[in-house]
Scaffold this motif. Structure first.
Motif, PDB file in Angstrom:
ATOM      1  N   MET A 166      44.182  34.815  39.060  1.00 31.23           N
ATOM      2  CA  MET A 166      45.136  35.510  40.064  1.00 31.23           C
ATOM      3  C   MET A 166      44.535  36.504  40.785  1.00 31.23           C
ATOM      4  SD  MET A 166      48.944  36.900  39.107  1.00 31.23           S
ATOM      5  CE  MET A 166      49.569  35.158  39.238  1.00 31.23           C
ATOM      6  N   PRO A 167      44.934  36.845  42.028  1.00 28.44           N
ATOM      7  CA  PRO A 167      44.088  38.139  42.596  1.00 28.44           C
ATOM      8  C   PRO A 167      44.786  39.435  42.080  1.00 28.44           C
ATOM      9  CG  PRO A 167      44.916  36.568  44.142  1.00 28.44           C
ATOM     10  CD  PRO A 167      45.310  36.008  42.729  1.00 28.44           C
ATOM     11  N   SER A 168      43.804  40.596  41.928  1.00 23.40           N
ATOM     12  CA  SER A 168      44.094  41.851  41.563  1.00 23.40           C
ATOM     13  C   SER A 168      45.210  42.280  42.141  1.00 23.40           C
ATOM     14  CB  SER A 168      42.639  42.363  41.447  1.00 23.40           C
ATOM     15  OG  SER A 168      43.317  43.839  40.753  1.00 23.40           O
ATOM     16  N   ASP A 169      45.192  42.202  43.551  1.00 24.31           N
ATOM     17  CA  ASP A 169      46.196  42.836  44.421  1.00 24.31           C
ATOM     18  C   ASP A 169      47.531  42.354  44.233  1.00 24.31           C
ATOM     19  OD1 ASP A 169      45.340  40.530  45.528  1.00 24.31           O
ATOM     20  OD2 ASP A 169      45.798  41.250  47.660  1.00 24.31           O
ATOM     21  N   THR A 170      47.538  40.976  43.874  1.00 21.74           N
ATOM     22  CA  THR A 170      48.938  40.331  43.473  1.00 21.74           C
ATOM     23  C   THR A 170      49.578  40.971  42.297  1.00 21.74           C
ATOM     24  OG1 THR A 170      48.311  38.161  44.740  1.00 21.74           O
ATOM     25  CG2 THR A 170      50.009  38.207  42.937  1.00 21.74           C
ATOM     26  N   ILE A 171      48.485  40.979  41.271  1.00 18.91           N
ATOM     27  CA  ILE A 171      49.164  41.693  40.095  1.00 18.91           C
ATOM     28  C   ILE A 171      49.236  43.109  40.345  1.00 18.91           C
ATOM     29  CG2 ILE A 171      48.054  42.444  37.653  1.00 18.91           C
ATOM     30  CD1 ILE A 171      46.394  39.793  37.964  1.00 18.91           C
ATOM     31  N   SER A 172      48.718  43.953  40.882  1.00 20.21           N
ATOM     32  CA  SER A 172      48.899  45.363  41.116  1.00 20.21           C
ATOM     33  C   SER A 172      50.178  45.564  41.903  1.00 20.21           C
ATOM     34  CB  SER A 172      47.795  46.074  42.100  1.00 20.21           C
ATOM     35  OG  SER A 172      46.433  46.064  41.599  1.00 20.21           O
ATOM     36  N   THR A 173      50.273  44.954  42.904  1.00 20.93           N
ATOM     37  CA  THR A 173      51.774  44.927  43.488  1.00 20.93           C
ATOM     38  C   THR A 173      53.047  44.366  42.637  1.00 20.93           C
ATOM     39  OG1 THR A 173      50.491  44.155  45.656  1.00 20.93           O
ATOM     40  CG2 THR A 173      53.183  43.793  45.455  1.00 20.93           C
ATOM     41  N   TRP A 174      52.743  43.450  41.749  1.00 22.09           N
ATOM     42  CA  TRP A 174      53.873  43.135  41.105  1.00 22.09           C
ATOM     43  C   TRP A 174      54.042  44.486  40.002  1.00 22.09           C
ATOM     44  CZ3 TRP A 174      54.331  42.841  35.804  1.00 22.09           C
ATOM     45  CH2 TRP A 174      55.298  42.198  35.293  1.00 22.09           C
ATOM     46  N   TYR A 219      42.944  44.568  33.384  1.00 26.36           N
ATOM     47  CA  TYR A 219      42.989  43.829  32.242  1.00 26.36           C
ATOM     48  C   TYR A 219      43.723  42.631  32.374  1.00 26.36           C
ATOM     49  CZ  TYR A 219      45.006  42.990  27.619  1.00 26.36           C
ATOM     50  OH  TYR A 219      45.329  42.065  26.670  1.00 26.36           O
ATOM     51  N   LEU A 220      44.781  42.611  32.883  1.00 27.37           N
ATOM     52  CA  LEU A 220      45.656  41.407  33.284  1.00 27.37           C
ATOM     53  C   LEU A 220      44.764  40.524  34.162  1.00 27.37           C
ATOM     54  CD1 LEU A 220      49.083  42.843  33.899  1.00 27.37           C
ATOM     55  CD2 LEU A 220      48.348  41.730  31.701  1.00 27.37           C
ATOM     56  N   ARG A 221      43.875  40.920  34.928  1.00 23.92           N
ATOM     57  CA  ARG A 221      43.111  39.962  35.720  1.00 23.92           C
ATOM     58  C   ARG A 221      42.046  39.087  34.861  1.00 23.92           C
ATOM     59  NH1 ARG A 221      41.128  43.431  39.256  1.00 23.92           N
ATOM     60  NH2 ARG A 221      38.955  43.864  37.920  1.00 23.92           N
ATOM     61  N   GLY A 222      41.965  39.774  33.709  1.00 21.82           N
ATOM     62  CA  GLY A 222      40.801  39.189  32.731  1.00 21.82           C
ATOM     63  C   GLY A 222      41.583  38.195  31.907  1.00 21.82           C
ATOM     64  N   VAL A 223      42.823  38.316  31.581  1.00 21.85           N
ATOM     65  CA  VAL A 223      43.621  37.665  30.503  1.00 21.85           C
ATOM     66  C   VAL A 223      44.331  36.410  31.130  1.00 21.85           C
ATOM     67  CG1 VAL A 223      43.657  39.259  28.586  1.00 21.85           C
ATOM     68  CG2 VAL A 223      45.443  39.188  30.204  1.00 21.85           C
ATOM     69  N   VAL A 224      44.981  36.757  32.713  1.00 20.67           N
ATOM     70  CA  VAL A 224      45.735  35.731  33.266  1.00 20.67           C
ATOM     71  C   VAL A 224      44.816  34.690  33.732  1.00 20.67           C
ATOM     72  CG1 VAL A 224      47.389  35.482  35.113  1.00 20.67           C
ATOM     73  CG2 VAL A 224      47.592  37.499  33.843  1.00 20.67           C
ATOM     74  N   THR A 225      45.322  33.399  33.613  1.00 21.40           N
ATOM     75  CA  THR A 225      44.681  32.562  34.202  1.00 21.40           C
ATOM     76  C   THR A 225      45.446  31.611  35.446  1.00 21.40           C
ATOM     77  OG1 THR A 225      45.434  30.782  32.755  1.00 21.40           O
ATOM     78  CG2 THR A 225      43.673  31.729  31.919  1.00 21.40           C
TER      79      THR A 225
END
Length: 79
Positions: A1-9, A73-79
């Motif tokens: 999952m893209p980091s910017d998607t995670i950051s936005t969320w 961190y989440l980018r590393g654990v979310v598949t």
């Protein structure tokens, strides 16, 4: 999952908890300085589990204390 998607969320969730607009959340400022307290941090860990389908420790927001750190961190654990 893209980091910017995670950051936005993450910015949206943190903004919800501290009652401000997501644009007001500086992703490099410590969450505690933004106003995220321990109750909201625990709630955020549950939100992360629900949204991304991963188990995280209740202390994840303290272990990764900024939006950018937490997103990394989440980018590393979310598949």
């Amino acid at each position: 999952m893209p980091s910017d998607t995670i950051s936005t969320w993450l910015r949206e969730r943190v903004a919800f908890y501290v009652e401000c607009e997501p644009a007001e959340i500086d992703p490099d400022v410590k969450l505690v300085e933004i106003g995220l307290d321990s109750v909201f941090a625990m709630s955020l860990s549950g939100d992360i589990e629900d949204e991304f389908g991963v188990l995280v420790e209740p202390t994840v927001a303290w272990d990764h204390p900024t939006v950018n750190a937490l997103a990394g961190y989440l980018r590393g654990v979310v598949t």
